[in-house]
Design an enzyme around this catalytic site. Sequence first.
Site, PDB file in Angstrom:
ATOM      1  N   GLY A 171       0.806  -1.211   0.000  1.00 53.14           N
ATOM      2  CA  GLY A 171       0.000   0.000   0.000  1.00 53.14           C
ATOM      3  C   GLY A 171       0.842   1.264   0.000  1.00 53.14           C
ATOM      4  N   THR A 172       1.913   1.258   0.778  1.00 49.47           N
ATOM      5  CA  THR A 172       2.764   2.458   0.859  1.00 49.47           C
ATOM      6  C   THR A 172       3.293   2.835  -0.513  1.00 49.47           C
ATOM      7  OG1 THR A 172       3.396   1.850   3.109  1.00 49.47           O
ATOM      8  CG2 THR A 172       4.817   3.430   1.982  1.00 49.47           C
ATOM      9  N   GLN A 220      -7.430  -0.113   3.609  1.00 49.95           N
ATOM     10  CA  GLN A 220      -8.293  -0.750   4.617  1.00 49.95           C
ATOM     11  C   GLN A 220      -9.670  -1.077   4.049  1.00 49.95           C
ATOM     12  OE1 GLN A 220      -7.210  -1.859   7.425  1.00 49.95           O
ATOM     13  NE2 GLN A 220      -5.308  -0.734   7.722  1.00 49.95           N
ATOM     14  N   CYS A 236       1.609   1.543  12.264  1.00 50.69           N
ATOM     15  CA  CYS A 236       2.911   1.992  11.801  1.00 50.69           C
ATOM     16  C   CYS A 236       3.523   2.953  12.798  1.00 50.69           C
ATOM     17  CB  CYS A 236       2.789   2.622  10.428  1.00 50.69           C
ATOM     18  SG  CYS A 236       1.945   1.542   9.275  1.00 50.69           S
ATOM     19  N   HIS A 262      -1.711  -7.675   2.443  1.00 52.63           N
ATOM     20  CA  HIS A 262      -1.705  -8.239   3.807  1.00 52.63           C
ATOM     21  C   HIS A 262      -2.850  -7.736   4.670  1.00 52.63           C
ATOM     22  CE1 HIS A 262       0.473  -5.010   6.318  1.00 52.63           C
ATOM     23  NE2 HIS A 262       0.497  -4.517   5.107  1.00 52.63           N
ATOM     24  N   SER A 287      -3.736  -3.229  -0.681  1.00 50.80           N
ATOM     25  CA  SER A 287      -2.600  -3.939  -0.092  1.00 50.80           C
ATOM     26  C   SER A 287      -3.018  -5.353   0.276  1.00 50.80           C
ATOM     27  CB  SER A 287      -2.134  -3.180   1.153  1.00 50.80           C
ATOM     28  OG  SER A 287      -1.151  -3.913   1.838  1.00 50.80           O
ATOM     29  N   ASN A 338      -7.890   3.810   8.851  1.00 48.22           N
ATOM     30  CA  ASN A 338      -7.268   2.646   9.509  1.00 48.22           C
ATOM     31  C   ASN A 338      -7.446   2.653  11.019  1.00 48.22           C
ATOM     32  OD1 ASN A 338      -5.441   4.857   8.523  1.00 48.22           O
ATOM     33  ND2 ASN A 338      -4.113   4.020  10.115  1.00 48.22           N
ATOM     34  N   THR A 379      11.443  -6.747 -11.056  1.00 51.15           N
ATOM     35  CA  THR A 379      10.849  -8.063 -11.321  1.00 51.15           C
ATOM     36  C   THR A 379       9.707  -8.328 -10.351  1.00 51.15           C
ATOM     37  OG1 THR A 379      12.972  -8.867 -12.085  1.00 51.15           O
ATOM     38  CG2 THR A 379      11.358 -10.547 -11.456  1.00 51.15           C
TER      39      THR A 379
HETATM   40  N1  PLP Z   1      -2.684   3.066   3.910  1.00 47.90           N
HETATM   41  C1  PLP Z   1      -3.413   2.696   4.981  1.00 47.90           C
HETATM   42  C2  PLP Z   1      -4.747   3.312   5.210  1.00 47.90           C
HETATM   43  C3  PLP Z   1      -2.912   1.747   5.877  1.00 47.90           C
HETATM   44  O1  PLP Z   1      -3.642   1.386   6.942  1.00 47.90           O
HETATM   45  C4  PLP Z   1      -1.625   1.188   5.636  1.00 47.90           C
HETATM   46  C5  PLP Z   1      -1.023   0.234   6.605  1.00 47.90           C
HETATM   47  O2  PLP Z   1      -1.317   0.258   7.778  1.00 47.90           O
HETATM   48  C6  PLP Z   1      -0.926   1.581   4.483  1.00 47.90           C
HETATM   49  C7  PLP Z   1      -1.489   2.519   3.656  1.00 47.90           C
HETATM   50  C8  PLP Z   1       0.386   0.979   4.138  1.00 47.90           C
HETATM   51  O3  PLP Z   1       0.189  -0.290   3.525  1.00 47.90           O
HETATM   52  P1  PLP Z   1       1.382  -1.345   3.447  1.00 47.90           P
HETATM   53  O4  PLP Z   1       1.598  -1.865   4.811  1.00 47.90           O
HETATM   54  O5  PLP Z   1       0.894  -2.402   2.494  1.00 47.90           O
HETATM   55  O6  PLP Z   1       2.560  -0.621   2.893  1.00 47.90           O
END
Ligand code: PLP
Length: 372
Positions: A73-74, A170, A312, A192, A190, A142, A229
Amino acid sequence: MPGAAMHYLDANATQPLRTEALQAIIAALAVTGNPSSVHQAGRAARRIMEDARDAIAARFSARPQDVVFTAGGTEADAIAIHALAPGRRLIISAIEHDAVRAAAGEPLILPVGADGVADLPALETLLGDGTPSLVCLMLANNETGVIQPVEQAAAICRRHAALLHVDAVQGGGRLDVSLPALGAHSLAISSHKLGGPAGVGALLLAPDAPFAAPLTGGGGQERGRRGGTQPVALIAGFAAAVAASQSDDRAGMARLRDIVEQAALAAGAVVCGDPGNRLPNTTCLGLPGVRADAQVIALDLEQIAVSAGAACSSGKVAQSHVLRAMGLGDLAGQAIRVSLPWNVSRQDVEAFAVAYPRMAARLRSPLVPHAA
Ligand code: PLP
């Protein structure tokens, strides 16, 4: 994975790996081949990856060629902002995840109300000056789980010729999401957070989304939009998790969340965010006068895994920027997030319902020096 006796209620940090995802990963790991190679081995790997791309595209009503696999996601948020923002001013909601905040530099901030919902009249006003803009508004927060009015925001953006990026990390896969129905220009998801492996995600682009430049050019993979890759096995696990998430019992999840909430409310907690408009698995519980990190540690000792603010930022004792933006004052440092995973059991929430009042009573005792 937590130990056998642990009640894992921190799904918004990461979800347990689904069996379907594990099986897909193992099967794909047995295939040697770079999906960019033209020989048979490469083509076999490519087939797995393109099947996954088709499945993920279908789930979000996107075109397969508009799915860009990322490292999560990041990275999906960072690529979106890098590719869509050139020549535009950035406007992000006050409750965006750090993934968006860090990539956005010094944006204008779209405020939210005390209910945690973005202020759409304020968006209309900000865009009213006609400056070309990129707006970032997440699908569901989140920390609070509050679902944002993304469809209406997209309509406002399109009326003002602005672009809209939606962090659906989310909300995507936990709600029924269609990229064209939302009207956004891009969507980050994302793996996970859906019960797939960590380290993989996707940026979904609308057919009319511009794409100025990739963040990493490299070998030109993903149609030149994300070099590197592709991790075929992770991508296969991601698609399997997306498919499996479709059968999650959301109403049952919300009923279990109610058990959590009722126990906490009876022990003096307050629910942060609009209670009628949230992800079914999430609740954010403020306990006046008791530091969030102390609550997390006390519950951990009771075999309950939850988090304080965004995962995070765990380890930091800073107040939640989300709850601060909602104007919750001291409660912004006194709230925990309980988020139920796809495999949550009644025993898990009943264990919480026993542990929470015990924790609240102990930490509120004047003999314990912990108050924020
Ligand atoms: N965006 C939101 C709303 C999230 O809750 C998170 C992770 O907690 C992320 C982005 C980041 O995703 P990733 O852990 O896959 O990098």
